[in-house]
Design an enzyme around this catalytic site. Structure first.
Site, PDB file in Angstrom:
ATOM      1  N   ALA A 253       0.832  -1.202   0.000  1.00 14.75           N
ATOM      2  CA  ALA A 253       0.000   0.000   0.000  1.00 14.75           C
ATOM      3  C   ALA A 253       0.866   1.251   0.000  1.00 14.75           C
ATOM      4  CB  ALA A 253      -0.922  -0.006   1.217  1.00 14.75           C
ATOM      5  N   ARG A 258       5.138   9.613   2.724  1.00 12.40           N
ATOM      6  CA  ARG A 258       5.976   8.653   3.440  1.00 12.40           C
ATOM      7  C   ARG A 258       7.413   8.619   2.922  1.00 12.40           C
ATOM      8  NH1 ARG A 258       2.933   3.032   4.833  1.00 12.40           N
ATOM      9  NH2 ARG A 258       3.066   2.753   2.570  1.00 12.40           N
TER      10      ARG A 258
END
Length: 402
Positions: A253, A258
């Site tokens: 995912a 991030r």
């Protein structure tokens, strides 16, 4: 400051699941800014097997006002999302631009945030959030970036270009790279290790096909790294886990924000912690990080230091920065405190308020999707795109410290 050491940075490709999310979020920012330069956007994206989900807060004239979507707006958002996935090249069983399930959970911006950010009466526009932001530059490369990150980005960008052009049809969109360099006297002198993991067509994990893929990757690395850094002692790790057929959001995912170290300086500089992608330029996580890079790059380009780190800090709803910190790591020809005074005095910067930053760099434009893969920094300024990479402040800074 150490002068002899090993240092490593990594990058991820446009097809990495987190980078897919970043690009979608920034495509939404661009979409709204193209409709309304004063749009407020905070868009987060989740990508997983055959699914893309948007969440966040927006305000945009002609698109979303008073709790309602304009006619056709939802269709345009979905078209934008699918277009990003298609451009990256995902037409796989587990993630396909046309077949994926799309969910839009964007909604109106909180009025309590708006009242702190918007200008009104005698109040100037305030910062969209509190936080600390860092900018960095060094003389490792012509683009004033850490060499380890610069080469990591460029390896993957070349591979993506070859995939799109058909030169390397066995490549798939998801890939990662990592470059380790040996520094002597503060300068890169040798590549000790190169890691490249790339998604590939079936069969390219053994035999002649695997050898073809390895040979191709080594050729790309040899093209990207300057002559002399590679040697027989350079250790290569190419797809070290074996087969890499299942990748992208189907393999893992992805979430917006991030890969902030990949987006910035590869670990060579501190990071304030806030992501860039999905945020309009009233959010100082984005705009202040860009202005600090702009200033650090111009200081190094001016020959006033070989390394420079700059920090800015803000409080939500407050226009004036709380602090400015300049550190040339002992490489400066001018006292760091003097550089701080010089920077704060530059009229071009508008006092480093959120509005001053946006106006100085022209940030209220749809320019962000291009920055969402292969780094926000170390790119060539292209018209309105990457304005924070210009070195047009060199003369002003030199004059200010003399």
């Amino acid at each position: 400051m150490r002068s002899n050491y090993l240092f490593t940075s990594e990058s991820v490709s446009e097809g990495h699941p987190d980078k897919v999310s970043d690009q979608i979020s920034d495509a939404i920012v661009d979409l709204f800014l193209s409709k309304d330069p004063e749009a407020r956007v905070a868009c987060e994206t989740l990508t997983t097997t055959q699914k893309v989900i948007l969440a966040g807060e927006i305000r945009c004239k002609g698109v979303y006002q008073n709790g309602a979507w304009a006619d056709g707006a939802l269709d345009e958002i979905e078209k934008t999302v699918r277009g990003v996935v298609k451009d990256i090249g995902y037409e796989q069983e587990g993630f396909h631009w046309e077949k994926l399930d799309f969910q839009n959970n964007l909604h109106g911006q909180s009025s309590e945030i708006a009242q702190g950010v918007d200008a009104s009466g005698n109040k100037d526009e305030g910062a969209g959030d509190q936080g600390i932001m860092f900018g960095y530059a060094c003389d490792d490369t012509p683009d004033f970036m850490p060499a380890t990150l610069d080469y990591s980005h460029k390896i993957l960008q070349r591979m993506a270009d070859d995939r799109h052009s058909g030169k390397a049809p066995f490549l798939e969109p998801d890939s990662k790279s990592q470059v380790t360099l040996r520094y002597q006297d503060g300068k890169p002198v040798a590549a000790t290790a190169i890691v490249v993991s790339t998604q590939h067509a079936p069969g390219y994990d053994s035999g002649d096909k695997e050898a073809e893929l390895h040979s191709y990757v080594k050729g790309v690395v040899a093209d990207i790294l300057p002559a002399g850094l590679l040697s027989d002692d350079t250790e290569f790790h190419i797809n070290p886990t074996g087969a890499f057929v299942i990748g992208g959001p189907d393999g893992d995912a992805g979430l917006t924000g991030r890969k902030i170290i990949v987006d910035t300086y590869g670990g060579a500089s501190p990071h304030g912690g806030g992501a860039f992608s999905g945020k309009d330029p009233t959010k100082v996580d984005r705009s202040a990080a860009y202005i600090t890079r702009y200033l650090a790059k111009n200081i190094v380009a001016a020959g006033l230091a070989t390394r420079c780190t700059i920090q800015l800090a803000y409080a939500i709803g407050v226009s004036k920065p709380l602090s400015l910190y300049v550190d040339t790591h002992g490489t400066g020809s001018v006292n760091d405190a003097k550089l701080e005074q010089a920077v704060m005095g530059l009229s071009e910067l508008g006092g480093l308020t959120p509005r001053g930053i946006r106006e100085c760099l022209g940030l209220n434009k749809p320019i962000y999707r291009k920055a969402a893969a292969y780094g926000h920094f170390g790119r060539k300024a292209q018209g309105d795109t990457f304005p924070w990479e210009k070195t047009d402040l060199v003369d002003a800074i030199k004059s200010a410290v003399n």
